[in-house]
Each structure stands twice: as C-alpha cells, then as structure tokens.
Write an enzyme that holds these catalytic residues in place. Structure first.
Site, mmCIF file in Angstrom:
data_model
loop_
_atom_site.group_PDB
_atom_site.id
_atom_site.type_symbol
_atom_site.label_atom_id
_atom_site.label_comp_id
_atom_site.label_asym_id
_atom_site.label_seq_id
_atom_site.Cartn_x
_atom_site.Cartn_y
_atom_site.Cartn_z
ATOM 1 N N TYR A 291 -20.177 -86.619 75.241
ATOM 2 C CA TYR A 291 -18.903 -86.274 75.875
ATOM 3 C C TYR A 291 -18.417 -87.509 76.638
ATOM 4 O O TYR A 291 -18.995 -87.888 77.654
ATOM 5 C CB TYR A 291 -19.051 -85.089 76.835
ATOM 6 C CG TYR A 291 -19.442 -83.785 76.170
ATOM 7 C CD1 TYR A 291 -19.154 -83.536 74.834
ATOM 8 C CD2 TYR A 291 -20.082 -82.779 76.899
ATOM 9 C CE1 TYR A 291 -19.503 -82.333 74.236
ATOM 10 C CE2 TYR A 291 -20.431 -81.573 76.303
ATOM 11 C CZ TYR A 291 -20.143 -81.359 74.972
ATOM 12 O OH TYR A 291 -20.495 -80.168 74.389
ATOM 13 N N PRO B 151 -16.183 -70.085 75.202
ATOM 14 C CA PRO B 151 -16.130 -68.677 75.643
ATOM 15 C C PRO B 151 -14.696 -68.218 75.934
ATOM 16 O O PRO B 151 -14.401 -67.025 75.875
ATOM 17 C CB PRO B 151 -16.988 -68.656 76.912
ATOM 18 C CG PRO B 151 -16.949 -70.082 77.416
ATOM 19 C CD PRO B 151 -16.907 -70.932 76.179
ATOM 20 N N LEU B 152 -13.825 -69.204 76.238
ATOM 21 C CA LEU B 152 -12.414 -68.865 76.519
ATOM 22 C C LEU B 152 -11.509 -69.327 75.382
ATOM 23 O O LEU B 152 -10.290 -69.353 75.522
ATOM 24 C CB LEU B 152 -11.972 -69.529 77.834
ATOM 25 C CG LEU B 152 -12.754 -69.092 79.067
ATOM 26 C CD1 LEU B 152 -12.367 -69.926 80.292
ATOM 27 C CD2 LEU B 152 -12.514 -67.612 79.345
ATOM 28 N N GLY B 153 -12.114 -69.717 74.270
ATOM 29 C CA GLY B 153 -11.318 -70.161 73.119
ATOM 30 C C GLY B 153 -11.249 -71.669 72.977
ATOM 31 O O GLY B 153 -10.676 -72.170 72.020
ATOM 32 N N GLY B 154 -11.796 -72.404 73.957
ATOM 33 C CA GLY B 154 -11.866 -73.865 73.840
ATOM 34 C C GLY B 154 -10.503 -74.520 73.864
ATOM 35 O O GLY B 154 -9.695 -74.258 74.761
ATOM 36 N N PHE B 155 -10.242 -75.345 72.838
ATOM 37 C CA PHE B 155 -8.997 -76.127 72.823
ATOM 38 C C PHE B 155 -7.774 -75.243 72.558
ATOM 39 O O PHE B 155 -6.652 -75.652 72.806
ATOM 40 C CB PHE B 155 -9.085 -77.240 71.767
ATOM 41 C CG PHE B 155 -10.182 -78.231 72.063
ATOM 42 C CD1 PHE B 155 -10.100 -79.062 73.172
ATOM 43 C CD2 PHE B 155 -11.313 -78.313 71.259
ATOM 44 C CE1 PHE B 155 -11.117 -79.977 73.461
ATOM 45 C CE2 PHE B 155 -12.332 -79.219 71.542
ATOM 46 C CZ PHE B 155 -12.232 -80.048 72.643
ATOM 47 N N THR B 156 -7.989 -74.029 72.043
ATOM 48 C CA THR B 156 -6.865 -73.093 71.863
ATOM 49 C C THR B 156 -7.216 -71.795 72.607
ATOM 50 O O THR B 156 -7.753 -70.860 72.006
ATOM 51 C CB THR B 156 -6.616 -72.774 70.371
ATOM 52 O OG1 THR B 156 -7.879 -72.526 69.742
ATOM 53 C CG2 THR B 156 -5.931 -73.894 69.658
ATOM 54 N N PRO B 157 -6.966 -71.780 73.935
ATOM 55 C CA PRO B 157 -7.381 -70.644 74.754
ATOM 56 C C PRO B 157 -6.968 -69.288 74.156
ATOM 57 O O PRO B 157 -5.888 -69.157 73.563
ATOM 58 C CB PRO B 157 -6.703 -70.900 76.098
ATOM 59 C CG PRO B 157 -6.539 -72.397 76.141
ATOM 60 C CD PRO B 157 -6.302 -72.827 74.715
HETATM 61 N N1 NAP Z 1 -22.365 -77.085 71.210
HETATM 62 C C1 NAP Z 1 -21.128 -77.358 70.882
HETATM 63 O O1 NAP Z 1 -20.822 -77.719 69.756
HETATM 64 C C2 NAP Z 1 -20.048 -77.211 71.908
HETATM 65 C C3 NAP Z 1 -18.700 -77.258 71.496
HETATM 66 C C4 NAP Z 1 -17.734 -77.090 72.460
HETATM 67 C C5 NAP Z 1 -18.082 -76.891 73.776
HETATM 68 N N2 NAP Z 1 -19.397 -76.866 74.151
HETATM 69 C C6 NAP Z 1 -19.794 -76.588 75.537
HETATM 70 O O2 NAP Z 1 -19.224 -75.366 75.904
HETATM 71 C C7 NAP Z 1 -18.497 -75.505 77.122
HETATM 72 C C8 NAP Z 1 -17.349 -74.541 77.138
HETATM 73 O O3 NAP Z 1 -16.428 -74.864 76.119
HETATM 74 P P1 NAP Z 1 -15.000 -75.480 76.428
HETATM 75 O O4 NAP Z 1 -14.953 -76.028 77.811
HETATM 76 O O5 NAP Z 1 -14.674 -76.409 75.337
HETATM 77 O O6 NAP Z 1 -14.060 -74.261 76.206
HETATM 78 P P2 NAP Z 1 -13.741 -72.924 77.057
HETATM 79 O O7 NAP Z 1 -14.676 -72.802 78.197
HETATM 80 O O8 NAP Z 1 -13.633 -71.829 76.082
HETATM 81 O O9 NAP Z 1 -12.266 -73.210 77.558
HETATM 82 C C9 NAP Z 1 -11.939 -74.306 78.325
HETATM 83 C C10 NAP Z 1 -10.418 -74.371 78.381
HETATM 84 O O10 NAP Z 1 -9.925 -73.228 79.051
HETATM 85 C C11 NAP Z 1 -9.206 -73.622 80.212
HETATM 86 N N3 NAP Z 1 -9.607 -72.700 81.285
HETATM 87 C C12 NAP Z 1 -10.806 -72.576 81.879
HETATM 88 N N4 NAP Z 1 -10.806 -71.601 82.795
HETATM 89 C C13 NAP Z 1 -9.552 -71.081 82.779
HETATM 90 C C14 NAP Z 1 -8.906 -70.051 83.502
HETATM 91 N N5 NAP Z 1 -9.564 -69.347 84.431
HETATM 92 N N6 NAP Z 1 -7.592 -69.783 83.226
HETATM 93 C C15 NAP Z 1 -6.923 -70.479 82.294
HETATM 94 N N7 NAP Z 1 -7.473 -71.484 81.574
HETATM 95 C C16 NAP Z 1 -8.782 -71.780 81.819
HETATM 96 C C17 NAP Z 1 -9.587 -75.036 80.510
HETATM 97 O O11 NAP Z 1 -8.490 -75.745 81.051
HETATM 98 P P3 NAP Z 1 -8.491 -76.260 82.597
HETATM 99 O O12 NAP Z 1 -9.296 -77.501 82.616
HETATM 100 O O13 NAP Z 1 -7.041 -76.452 82.858
HETATM 101 O O14 NAP Z 1 -9.076 -75.143 83.414
HETATM 102 C C18 NAP Z 1 -9.928 -75.568 79.132
HETATM 103 O O15 NAP Z 1 -8.756 -76.037 78.490
HETATM 104 C C19 NAP Z 1 -18.094 -76.975 77.126
HETATM 105 O O16 NAP Z 1 -17.763 -77.421 78.419
HETATM 106 C C20 NAP Z 1 -19.310 -77.630 76.538
HETATM 107 O O17 NAP Z 1 -20.269 -77.852 77.565
HETATM 108 C C21 NAP Z 1 -20.374 -77.003 73.215
#
Ligand code: NAP
Length: 284
Positions: free
Chosen positions: A61, A212-218
C-alpha cells in the site's frame, strides 16, 4: 434484538471485532503519499484510542506508505495491538499491482514489512493470492504457503493467513500450517463466500472481509438506506452491523481517512438488529 459479541479469540488474544484497514491512507489509487499526512496520522492514533486493536495493512500500500504511517503514528506499539499484513504483490512504477509469489519475493515482502513497521517479528502475514484481481481462482498455493511456513519457523512471523482464496485453497494450506484468518471480498452486496464464512466459523478461524463497505465503489442500496433511516443509523453503520451479526468469526477492517467516518464506523458495534431487520437486509 440480537446483540453480537464485541470480541473474538484471535492468535491467543481477544480482539475487538471492529478493527481498522489502513489501505485508504495512501494516495489516490493506493499509490504514493496521502494528501494530508497529519490527518492520516491523526486517524491512526484516534482509531487505537477508540479501541481498535487490530489493524490491517501491507507494504504494497503506497508502496511502504501505510506501514511507515503506522510506524510513525503508533510505534512503540501498545501491548495487544495486532497488526496483520500481507505479501504476494509489489507495485510497478506506474502503480500497477504485480504478482510477487515466488518464495524469494515472499521473503523480501516479509522483510520489507518488518523494516517499515519497525518490528522484529510480524503477528500475522496473509498470503495474498493474485487470482482474478478481487476474485479467487482455483490452483495450488502449496509452494507459497510452504515458503511462509518456512519464514514462520525462522521466527520472522507468528501466524499465517490467506487472502483472495477458495475453500479448496484454505484446505490445502491447512495441511501445511495453521491458518488463523481468511481475507476475501465480502459485504452485504457480495456474498459469494457465505458458505466459507460458516465453515471457518466452525473451525474457529477468523473471516476478515475486505471492502466491507464496498471499497472503491461504496455500497448504495435504497433498501439499506430505508432500514438505516428507520434505525436512526447511517447505511454504512448498518452494513457493518449486518456483518457483525452474520457470523461471530467476522472481524471488520473498514477503511477510512476521515475521523468522522472512523467514529461512525466504531459505533456500528452498538447496533442490535432484530430478526425482521436481518431478514430484510439478507434479501438485499
Ligand atoms: N486483501 C485484499 O486484497 C484487500 C483488498 C482491498 C482492501 N483490503 C483491506 O481491507 C480494508 C477495507 O477495505 P477498503 O478500505 O478498501 O474499503 P471499505 O472499508 O469497504 O470502504 C472504504 C471506503 O468507504 C469510505 N467510508 C468509510 N467509512 C465510511 C462512512 N462511515 N461513511 C461513508 N463512507 C465511508 C471511505 O472513504 P473515506 O476515507 O472518505 O472515509 C473509503 O472510500 C482496507 O483498508 C485494506 O486493509 C484488502
């Protein structure tokens, strides 16, 4: 009302089921430095102050960026803080995600994580299998798992986990070494792993959904928004609460670069969902 447990036994500790995913702290496309370095450090410190004791990261990352931020914000690490990292990829000069699954590349990945996190031994290292981007693909992973088991025997890491894997790959890896967690794409709108989540629960293995929140496409759903409004919660809180109710072995690592979102996400643990609400959410 159903109130799920707040903690889960993980690597000999009880970790809070709401952890933190650090990926979003790097620059756009998870490449380069964050726009606001101080804000990123503040989010990490606030997460731990709010009770997060499980942080997910990787040296790819940034690359190196999130590990260096974690080190700057939190080192020396408080007792009981579990940092889970992953190896199996590197970044190209253009930000491309390149497979790095050869034993020597996995070993280098472990050393890069040790250096940038400022640790002598890593708590948990996930083998990130490359598959089809975010979807696992069948095929033996024995060579990679054997390489990590060798590094475990050398004392460079305590526990091995897997990411982006099928049930058959989990079974294959468990013949080589104990597997403590599986990190795959899973959320209220992507439930291909329903059966795997429950199989792992029966074995006491943590399931850690990424995106968990949909990642790059919430996640966006009118039903989710309506249910959230009826509960006086936000859709993201309900999406996280649904995961907590789904199975006791699910550990959350929502990612955010915002203090307000961090606080909102932490409160999801207080939401108790009734059977009717759970049935409506299951139908999304
Ligand atoms: N093993 C793998 O291949 C893999 C792949 C992807 C991710 N991961 C891990 O999984 C973790 C979680 O995935 P992720 O961070 O990509 O996606 P996520 O947790 O599904 O969603 C993150 C996105 O949601 C937004 N968000 C978070 N809380 C929010 C809220 N309360 N209200 C509105 N928007 C909110 C964030 O924007 P803001 O910054 O504006 O809050 C960000 O754009 C990563 O940090 C990483 O450690 C692992």
């Amino acid at each position: 009302m159903n109130q799920p447990a707040n903690t889960f036994p993980f690597i000999g500790r009880r970790v809070n089921r709401i952890g933190y995913g650090a990926m979003q702290l790097a620059g756009p496309g998870v490449f380069g430095p964050p726009k606001d370095r101080q804000a990123a450090l503040d989010v990490l410190r606030a997460a731990v102050e709010a009770g997060v004791d499980h942080i997910d990261t990787s040296d790819f990352y940034g690359p190196h960026v999130t590990n260096q931020l974690i080190r700057e914000a939190l080192h020396p690490y408080r007792d009981g803080l579990t940092i889970v990292t992953k190896v199996g990829a590197v970044r190209g000069d253009d930000g491309a995600w390149l497979a790095a699954q050869e034993p020597a590349e996995l070993e280098k990945g472990v050393h890069d994580n040790l250096k940038n996190l400022g640790l002598d031994v890593l708590d948990v290292v996930n083998l990130r299998v490359m598959g089809d981007v975010h979807t696992p693909k069948e095929g033996s992973i024995a060579r990679q798992v054997e390489a990590l088991a060798g590094l475990q025997q050398k004392g460079l890491l305590r526990h091995v986990g897997l990411s982006n894997v099928t049930a058959a790959q989990v079974a294959e890896a468990r013949h080589i070494t104990d597997i403590v967690c599986v990190q795959n794409l899973y959320n209220i709108a992507h439930r291909e792993d329903d059966a795997l989540v429950h199989e792992l629960a029966d074995e006491g293995i943590a399931y850690v959904p990424f995106f968990p929140l949909g990642g790059f496409t919430p996640i966006q759903s009118s039903s989710l928004s309506a249910i959230a409004a009826s509960l006086g919660a936000t859709p993201m809180q309900v999406a996280l609460a649904w995961l907590l109710h789904r199975s006791p072995n699910i550990l959350l690592i929502p990612g955010t670069s915002s203090l307000a979102h961090l606080r909102e996400n932490m409160q999801a643990g207080e939401l108790a969902l009734s059977d009717d609400v759970l049935a409506a959410l299951d139908a999304i």
